[in-house]
Design a protein around this motif. Sequence first.
Motif, mmCIF file in Angstrom:
data_model
loop_
_atom_site.group_PDB
_atom_site.id
_atom_site.type_symbol
_atom_site.label_atom_id
_atom_site.label_comp_id
_atom_site.label_asym_id
_atom_site.label_seq_id
_atom_site.Cartn_x
_atom_site.Cartn_y
_atom_site.Cartn_z
ATOM 1 N N SER A 1 0.824 -1.193 0.000
ATOM 2 C CA SER A 1 0.000 0.000 0.000
ATOM 3 C C SER A 1 0.861 1.247 0.000
ATOM 4 N N ARG A 2 2.092 1.118 0.490
ATOM 5 C CA ARG A 2 2.986 2.276 0.515
ATOM 6 C C ARG A 2 4.024 2.204 -0.605
ATOM 7 N N VAL A 3 3.919 1.186 -1.449
ATOM 8 C CA VAL A 3 4.907 1.045 -2.525
ATOM 9 C C VAL A 3 4.179 1.231 -3.846
ATOM 10 N N ALA A 4 4.614 2.234 -4.630
ATOM 11 C CA ALA A 4 3.962 2.480 -5.922
ATOM 12 C C ALA A 4 4.593 1.656 -7.024
ATOM 13 N N GLY A 5 5.854 1.274 -6.847
ATOM 14 C CA GLY A 5 6.516 0.504 -7.883
ATOM 15 C C GLY A 5 7.975 0.368 -7.549
#
Lengths: 701, 232
Positions: free
Chosen positions: A106-110
């Motif tokens: 949820s806190r990692v976009a990519g």
Amino acid sequence: MDLVSKKWIFNVLLSMCFIGAACTSVEKKIYVHLNNTVPCVRLLNATHQIGCQSSLSGDVGVLHVLESEENLDFVLRTGLHPPYMVILEHRLFTRSIMMKLNNGSSRVAGVAVVAPDANPAEGFSPHNTCPNENTGVYSETYDPALAHCSTTVWNPLGNGLSYEEFDFPIFSLKDDNKTRFIRQCYFDHNRMVNGSSPQYPLCAMQLFSHMSAVTNTATCMRRNDLNLGITPEYVCDPLGDFNVWATTRPLNNTAKGHKMSESVVIAATRLDSRSFFFNIAPGAQSAASGFVTLLAAAHALRNITQEAPPNRTILYAFFQGETFDYIGSSRMVYDMENGQFLVDLDNIHSVLEVGQVGMRANSRLWLHSDPVSRRNGSIDEEVKTLVENIRSAVMTLNVSASEPNVSQPLPPSSFQRFLRSRPIPGVVIADHESSFSNRFYESMYDNAEYMRVSYPQNMTQEEQLQFVTDTAKALTEVATVLARALYKQAGGDQSQLSGINADPQIVTQMLYSFLIQSNNSWLQQIVPSDLAGHLKNTATNFYVGVMLQSSEPTHLVQHLLANLTGNVVNVTQQDCQNQRMEESDTVSKHTYTYTWVQGAVPPNATEREGYCVRSTVHLSKAVSPAFDLREFTSTDYSTWTESRWKTIKGRIFLVASHELEMVTLGVGVGVLLTSLLLTYVISSKADILFSSQREPTNATY
Amino acid sequence: MTAAVFFGCTFIAFGPAIALFLFTIAREPLRVIFLIAGAFFWLVSLLLSSLVWFISVQISNKDSAVQQKGLLIFGVVLSVLLQETFPMSHPPDLSGLGFGFMSGAFSVVNILADSVGPGTIGIHGDSQHYFLSSAFMTMAIILLHMFWGVVFFDACEKQQWWAVAAVVISHLVVSCLTFQNPEYVASLVPTYVILFLMGIWAFYSAGGSLRNLKLCLTCKDKDFLLANHRPR
């Protein structure tokens, strides 16, 4: 009029300068686009989806260059501006870090992985530890003690990353100017200074890699069938391509099924490889070492199989798609079982497969066989004969061939699919006694550098093509052993063996073509003109890809095999392309394949002189039987499909704080409301405000 | 920079123009037609002058700056002559507002389109406040066009050529100020000062006076109306 015209000059100039400013493109001031994007894509099988997915409108994240595994805490818990786009060095691209990122998604976009210029020192394999464990021959019913790599773990360095599911995009970046720019942007805007968190505007990246297919193959194939519009919208495609095969004795290919009194020795190998990222599969040791050896052996056998043909026919088979649960070999066995192939399973005498043979330590070759089928006395006898033939083929060469000391199953190999159908004697030749010696199995580092295919400095491309590397010499020896063993196994005479030798020049040229670049003078002569334009200036990509898109090595191997095992015939181009020797010939096309190839440019000429090559090389479809049978949840056959996608791209920019955006909106709404209010007031009082002008004109009623 | 910035900048740039349109123009169809005609003729003059300029640039000596400038003026004069043949200068506030709408649209729509994306200006070192200042500049330009139209027409009617010259000079000053970007303070503040002054001038040209303003503000207007009402 002068003053009017002057007013208009500046009116137009003003407008033009505004337009001029806009024409330098605001977009270029905001975004920096990534040029060569290498994504990881989604693949599906009967039960799972693997790979990566981004949201439909791309995933935006604030850049963060990860320094160590402890620094992950910043991304996952303490950082103040989630979601983050994590930039990883290759040494941090490990299973533990990726799984932690996956859990905190949820806190990692990519994630963007920076690929190094040179191979890492320690090994790296994103593949499974037990490749193709459910579609080989070793199952609970065959022998529970040997199933699921209980005795030998073939790929101990495997971390299984290629088979995990990530719900954020993962891209691979080359270490070039763009990546330096990204790092600079991070250092300028995103770094914590003296413990205080960075201020807006922050550097961010957006990655687009939305995949259309979800869940598993059955779901996406069902959605493929739901076509309501005029143009069909497919969401996934089955993986597959073509197998390449040829025979030493011409057989009637139009008459499929069992051939009376034909005994065939199959010489098998695989053509494909893969890595974590899409369309990157240098596959030097895992694929090229095997099929280059078999091609060289086929060339070594050409003359003798035509002059003094042995009793049995040798069938050279190059299988595509073996990485993905044996697509090619399962298809060939299926065709044989259903009488849809040149020969059937009763015609097979034995199988000799070439595995990974490039990394030979101490010049030792290992001969793997299946212990379960060898419990049968007659099969065991045949295998012993085959092993003896191979060992006797060594003769005066600087190679030794022996069986492994312990009883262990076969390594992952196409031969296992034949054994699934019926017990056949066979041996797999490899350079590893138990686990793979390949430390980069099915990864992007399994390349020319790893196989030590390197050339001295300051050589032109032509010189490099002709230079015989040490690796080429080593593979030539294996090819010689293989050729002699095949000849002996096919019933040839022992006295002829010493005359069978592979050509190191051919081997080194093939290694250069597949591992360095395929666009070279040698291949340009061998291929037909329509393929010549597809030759590339980079290493061959061995990823099998979807059925609709042909894989790079298939046609190269097809024409190489034709050139190395076939003969040049004096036939006109038209006859050649119509598969006949002359006008009245209608039988040749059933047994032979005629190919018109480009040829070389003769001296004192500008056009190439083509010629016709007659060979027994054929392509056979390599798509899993599961798709023909429409059994998309099959556990017997490969069910791998690749998702479709619309755009794959990435870009970098600065993001402003949420507060500033809201302030802008607030100011805008305020200006609008104020001007509405003012205008209402002024227009309602317009009579009074502007009365000194209007009074005289309104006086006349 | 997302939808918030897009709407914010749109409202800033076109807020007063929309308010003027809604309350003074939208009710009467004829006024709408005049507004659109004004916008149209601004476009025509821009098109023709740029067409002539483009053609002349292609056939000219591209290296000579003097020749380029001369060609520009020639194109502009041609467009002005074309424009003068159309009866478009009355009513003055409508033609001015029409010009303003069109030139505002041309200058800011491109920028607004890019403001919808997730990024903001700055990765190459430009100032972050580009969107906001473009929006404020556009608002000023639209209002200025309307004031210039009013003053210009009035000055032409009364044959006050010094007023016409003042309009032209202030137009020149404002356009040169835009070359000050990215020093947004240096370009916006003088523009707004000129806007304020031109606004006052246009107010007086349109028939306003300090007395009327005082009457309105102190709410004595009702008595004034009644007092001025003449029985037939």
